[in-house]
Design an enzyme around this catalytic site. Structure first.
Site, PDB file in Angstrom:
ATOM      1  N   GLY A   1      -7.054   1.245  -2.803  1.00  0.00           N
ATOM      2  CA  GLY A   1      -7.176  -0.039  -3.175  1.00  0.00           C
ATOM      3  C   GLY A   1      -6.906  -1.123  -1.780  1.00  0.00           C
ATOM      4  O   GLY A   1      -6.993  -2.483  -2.092  1.00  0.00           O
TER       5      GLY A   1
ATOM      6  N   GLY B   1       0.767  -1.213   0.088  1.00  0.00           N
ATOM      7  CA  GLY B   1       0.086   0.078   0.154  1.00  0.00           C
ATOM      8  C   GLY B   1       0.964   1.233  -0.016  1.00  0.00           C
ATOM      9  O   GLY B   1       2.014   1.232   0.009  1.00  0.00           O
TER      10      GLY B   1
ATOM     11  N   ASN C   1      -7.778  10.067   4.046  1.00  0.00           N
ATOM     12  CA  ASN C   1      -7.621   9.907   2.813  1.00  0.00           C
ATOM     13  C   ASN C   1      -8.572   9.189   1.878  1.00  0.00           C
ATOM     14  O   ASN C   1      -9.011   9.586   0.810  1.00  0.00           O
ATOM     15  CB  ASN C   1      -6.087   9.097   2.434  1.00  0.00           C
TER      16      ASN C   1
ATOM     17  N   GLU D   1      -0.461  -1.641  -6.782  1.00  0.00           N
ATOM     18  CA  GLU D   1      -1.196  -0.652  -7.352  1.00  0.00           C
ATOM     19  C   GLU D   1      -0.236   0.572  -7.659  1.00  0.00           C
ATOM     20  O   GLU D   1      -0.591   1.692  -8.470  1.00  0.00           O
ATOM     21  CB  GLU D   1      -2.620  -0.200  -6.460  1.00  0.00           C
TER      22      GLU D   1
ATOM     23  N   LYS E   1       0.553  10.024  17.602  1.00  0.00           N
ATOM     24  CA  LYS E   1       0.510  11.659  18.361  1.00  0.00           C
ATOM     25  C   LYS E   1       1.337  11.258  19.716  1.00  0.00           C
ATOM     26  O   LYS E   1       0.383  11.657  20.783  1.00  0.00           O
ATOM     27  CB  LYS E   1      -1.105  11.981  18.720  1.00  0.00           C
TER      28      LYS E   1
HETATM   29  N1  COA Z   1      -5.781   8.161  15.085  1.00  0.00           N
HETATM   30  C1  COA Z   1      -5.233   9.491  14.506  1.00  0.00           C
HETATM   31  N2  COA Z   1      -4.537   9.722  13.723  1.00  0.00           N
HETATM   32  C2  COA Z   1      -3.515   8.778  13.236  1.00  0.00           C
HETATM   33  C3  COA Z   1      -3.711   7.377  13.871  1.00  0.00           C
HETATM   34  C4  COA Z   1      -4.806   7.065  14.543  1.00  0.00           C
HETATM   35  N3  COA Z   1      -5.291   6.092  15.226  1.00  0.00           N
HETATM   36  N4  COA Z   1      -2.730   6.484  13.216  1.00  0.00           N
HETATM   37  C5  COA Z   1      -1.998   7.443  12.362  1.00  0.00           C
HETATM   38  N5  COA Z   1      -2.469   8.374  12.829  1.00  0.00           N
HETATM   39  C6  COA Z   1      -1.855   9.877  11.947  1.00  0.00           C
HETATM   40  C7  COA Z   1      -0.557  10.134  12.102  1.00  0.00           C
HETATM   41  O1  COA Z   1      -0.042  10.441  13.435  1.00  0.00           O
HETATM   42  C8  COA Z   1       0.096  10.924  10.865  1.00  0.00           C
HETATM   43  O2  COA Z   1      -0.445  12.117  11.281  1.00  0.00           O
HETATM   44  P1  COA Z   1       0.450  13.417  10.606  1.00  0.00           P
HETATM   45  O3  COA Z   1       0.118  13.593   9.214  1.00  0.00           O
HETATM   46  O4  COA Z   1      -0.204  14.509  11.171  1.00  0.00           O
HETATM   47  O5  COA Z   1       1.819  13.117  11.050  1.00  0.00           O
HETATM   48  C9  COA Z   1      -0.842  10.388   9.944  1.00  0.00           C
HETATM   49  O6  COA Z   1      -2.189   9.745  10.705  1.00  0.00           O
HETATM   50  C10 COA Z   1      -0.417   9.471   8.854  1.00  0.00           C
HETATM   51  O7  COA Z   1       0.191   8.348   9.532  1.00  0.00           O
HETATM   52  P2  COA Z   1       1.644   7.650   9.374  1.00  0.00           P
HETATM   53  O8  COA Z   1       2.004   7.004  10.707  1.00  0.00           O
HETATM   54  O9  COA Z   1       2.660   8.976   8.693  1.00  0.00           O
HETATM   55  O10 COA Z   1       1.456   6.737   8.248  1.00  0.00           O
HETATM   56  P3  COA Z   1       1.203   6.707   6.646  1.00  0.00           P
HETATM   57  O11 COA Z   1       1.788   7.640   5.842  1.00  0.00           O
HETATM   58  O12 COA Z   1       1.876   5.341   6.152  1.00  0.00           O
HETATM   59  O13 COA Z   1      -0.199   6.664   6.035  1.00  0.00           O
HETATM   60  C11 COA Z   1      -2.607   5.648   6.150  1.00  0.00           C
HETATM   61  C12 COA Z   1      -1.119   5.756   6.978  1.00  0.00           C
HETATM   62  C13 COA Z   1      -3.548   4.666   6.836  1.00  0.00           C
HETATM   63  C14 COA Z   1      -3.185   7.195   6.376  1.00  0.00           C
HETATM   64  C15 COA Z   1      -2.391   5.645   4.690  1.00  0.00           C
HETATM   65  O14 COA Z   1      -1.687   4.149   4.667  1.00  0.00           O
HETATM   66  C16 COA Z   1      -3.636   5.399   4.048  1.00  0.00           C
HETATM   67  O15 COA Z   1      -4.371   6.501   3.557  1.00  0.00           O
HETATM   68  N6  COA Z   1      -4.257   4.237   3.743  1.00  0.00           N
HETATM   69  C17 COA Z   1      -5.439   3.928   3.320  1.00  0.00           C
HETATM   70  C18 COA Z   1      -5.558   3.609   1.491  1.00  0.00           C
HETATM   71  C19 COA Z   1      -4.616   2.608   1.298  1.00  0.00           C
HETATM   72  O16 COA Z   1      -4.301   1.664   2.084  1.00  0.00           O
HETATM   73  N7  COA Z   1      -4.204   2.583   0.127  1.00  0.00           N
HETATM   74  C20 COA Z   1      -3.264   1.414  -0.515  1.00  0.00           C
HETATM   75  C21 COA Z   1      -3.868   0.450  -1.158  1.00  0.00           C
HETATM   76  S1  COA Z   1      -2.595   0.166  -2.378  1.00  0.00           S
END
Ligand code: COA
Length: 496
Positions: free
Chosen positions: A382, A263, A378, A288, A402
């Site tokens: 996928g 992902g 976001n 993806e 956090k």
């Molecule tokens: N509650 C609140 N905020 C949370 C959290 C929770 N349980 N867990 C993480 N966060 C916040 C982090 O603090 C970070 O915040 P910031 O941007 O203010 O620093 C933000 O979410 C992103 O987290 P990060 O640890 O940097 O992870 P990431 O960049 O790997 O992103 C997702 C994680 C889940 C947001 C991202 O993978 C996503 O959008 N996934 C859904 C879509 C997907 O899976 N697509 C792949 C298919 S191919």
């Protein structure tokens, strides 16, 4: 030169400015734009539409592959251009407009948008704005660094605006494999049995008379904004690699594993990067997006080939890959997202799917999208396409967020993207829980023991023990199940 890239010379009459092209978009239009995880989005027509929004209040509904680069989503949201957006975004300004109710965001499995339009379940787009690296002699469109939903948008729309971007290498031509599933009923199987099977054509075979404008651009894709691997992500990768090594030892996998899907985002990218230091070899990806980690694996000789719908690269990796793209021509294939994410193919190839959770609960239900259960981050992207259909559905996250005010493992997720039925393995930097074949009462103690941060372990153990006393197949203290999220919203922390 534009003249070299537009090989159907009659279409040179259609070359106009971005403003002239934008003037062809009617108020209230449904626009299908190219672009997927900051790759291959239209670069100059959207800003011209933004100007129209500021000057004459233009409103449109916008469909893409996924998130757009060059801050396009943010600029469109700030100008109040959009009334509707689907299927994915990852921009802080747009996130705000979605969460305050201004933009109706339809968060859809990425394999489904084109399919839903084809079946008439959602209305098709009327205008397509597509970035191209060439137009063929036949007037067909050769896309750039992503395919996404662009083929369906271009084929379905009444008019097509092409942005011909000279910043993209013409070496991209030939890397795409555009296959559109047949209409139902009596659809025949999608004949992809191996990562690199080609079943389509390397362009969008549109009716050239629908091309209403061609705009020349010379603007690169914007870089991905993933953070580098850190201690936590290295530990998550370590747990996952140990788990996969054991699968090999048990004879369930070979060292070539199965094709990997990984992902988006910092965590998934960092975890895949960890595969460089592993005994696995002759790997393949059927994913993806291809992030920097993919090219680290190519460089280290671990990865042989990769199928995707898009690149999502840092500036340095993008420069390196795009300037040596000829070397990757027989190793990378770019497909429409309804094929890269197709459940039929995921199941057939037996993908190992690694996606990121925001939070998961003691039974393995996963929330990937909604902060605090209400606020869109976001989108599901996928992750759901793969989680349900692959051979092995793995979700990773850091155990806290956090600065420890948030536990990523909670009594009950406040929004469910992937139900426990679609989740086989969960891992944090603390450890990994293999949930395969386990009932809820077996899952909870394992998740609490292996994945929860010490700050929250006793609290969750206490919750689960009290829940079990009440009975049930999936025990809960219902009046407390979401109290951690309530505390976070009202007191700024789950740790009370
Ligand atoms: N509650 C609140 N905020 C949370 C959290 C929770 N349980 N867990 C993480 N966060 C916040 C982090 O603090 C970070 O915040 P910031 O941007 O203010 O620093 C933000 O979410 C992103 O987290 P990060 O640890 O940097 O992870 P990431 O960049 O790997 O992103 C997702 C994680 C889940 C947001 C991202 O993978 C996503 O959008 N996934 C859904 C879509 C997907 O899976 N697509 C792949 C298919 S191919």
């Amino acid at each position: 030169m534009l003249r070299d890239r537009v090989r159907r010379k009659a279409l040179l009459d259609k070359v106009v400015s971005a403003e002239e092209a934008a003037s062809l978009v009617k108020n209230g239009s449904r626009l299908g734009m190219s672009g997927f995880t900051r790759a291959g989005e239209a670069k100059v027509v959207p800003p011209a539409l933004v100007e129209r929004a500021k000057n004459d209040g233009l409103k449109i509904e916008l469909f893409t592959g996924a998130s757009l680069g060059n801050d396009m989503d943010g600029k469109m949201a700030a100008a109040h251009l959009l009334t509707r957006r689907s299927p994915f975004q990852a921009d802080p300004v747009m996130r705000k407009a979605i969460n305050n109710g201004e933009i109706m965001f339809v968060d859809q499995h990425l394999s489904l948008t084109a399919e839903s339009m084809r079946a008439g379940q959602i209305r098709k787009v009327d205008t397509a704005v597509i970035e191209a690296c060439a137009i063929t002699e036949e007037g067909y469109i050769v896309p750039t660094s992503s395919v996404g939903n662009s083929a369906t948008f271009a084929l379905d729309a009444d008019q097509i605006i092409v942005e011909l971007n000279l910043a993209h290498t013409d070496q991209l031509e030939g890397m795409h494999d555009v296959y559109i599933p047949e209409k139902r009923p009596n659809r025949t199987p999608i004949q992809v049995s191996h990562t690199m099977d080609r079943i389509g054509v390397p362009y969008f075979a549109v009716d050239p008379s629908k091309i209403s404008a061609i705009v020349e651009t010379n603007i690169p894709d914007s870089p991905a904004n993933n953070l580098p691997p850190d201690d936590d992500t290295a530990q998550i990768a370590g747990h996952l690699l140990d788990f996969l090594k054991n699968e090999v030892k048990q004879g369930r996998l070979t060292n070539a594993l199965r094709p990997l899907q990984c992902g988006i985002g910092t965590i998934a990218n960092a975890v895949l990067s960890g595969f460089q230091d592993s005994p696995f070899h002759d790997l393949e990806m059927f994913s993806e997006v291809l992030q920097d980690s993919t090219f680290e694996l190519f460089d280290s000789g671990k990865l042989l080939r990769a199928s995707t719908t898009s690149f999502s690269l840092s500036a340095a990796t993008n420069d390196r890959v795009m300037s040596s793209l000829a070397d990757f021509k027989d190793k990378i294939i770019l497909r429409p997202q309804e094929i890269s994410n197709n459940p039929e193919i995921s199941r057939r190839l037996g993908l190992i799917c690694i996606n990121t959770a925001l939070e998961f609960d003691i039974y393995g239900n996963v929330n990937s999208t909604h902060v605090g259960g209400t606020h869109m981050m976001n989108g599901i992207g996928g992750s759901g396409d793969f989680a349900r259909s692959g051979q092995m559905s793995i979700f990773v996250t850091k155990s806290i967020a956090k600065d420890g005010k948030v536990s990523s493992i909670v009594p009950m997720v406040a929004h469910v993207d992937h139900s426990e039925h679609d989740v086989a393995i969960v891992a944090t930097e603390i450890g990994l829980a293999d949930l395969r074949g386990l009932a809820p009462r077996e899952r909870a103690p394992l998740i609490i023991k292996n994945c929860v941060h010490p700050l929250y372990r006793d609290l969750l153990t206490d919750y689960y023990e009290r829940a079990v006393k009440r009975g049930g197949h999936t025990p809960h203290v219902l009046e407390e199940a979401l109290s951690w999220h309530v505390n976070l919203a009202s007191k700024g922390t789950m740790l009370l």
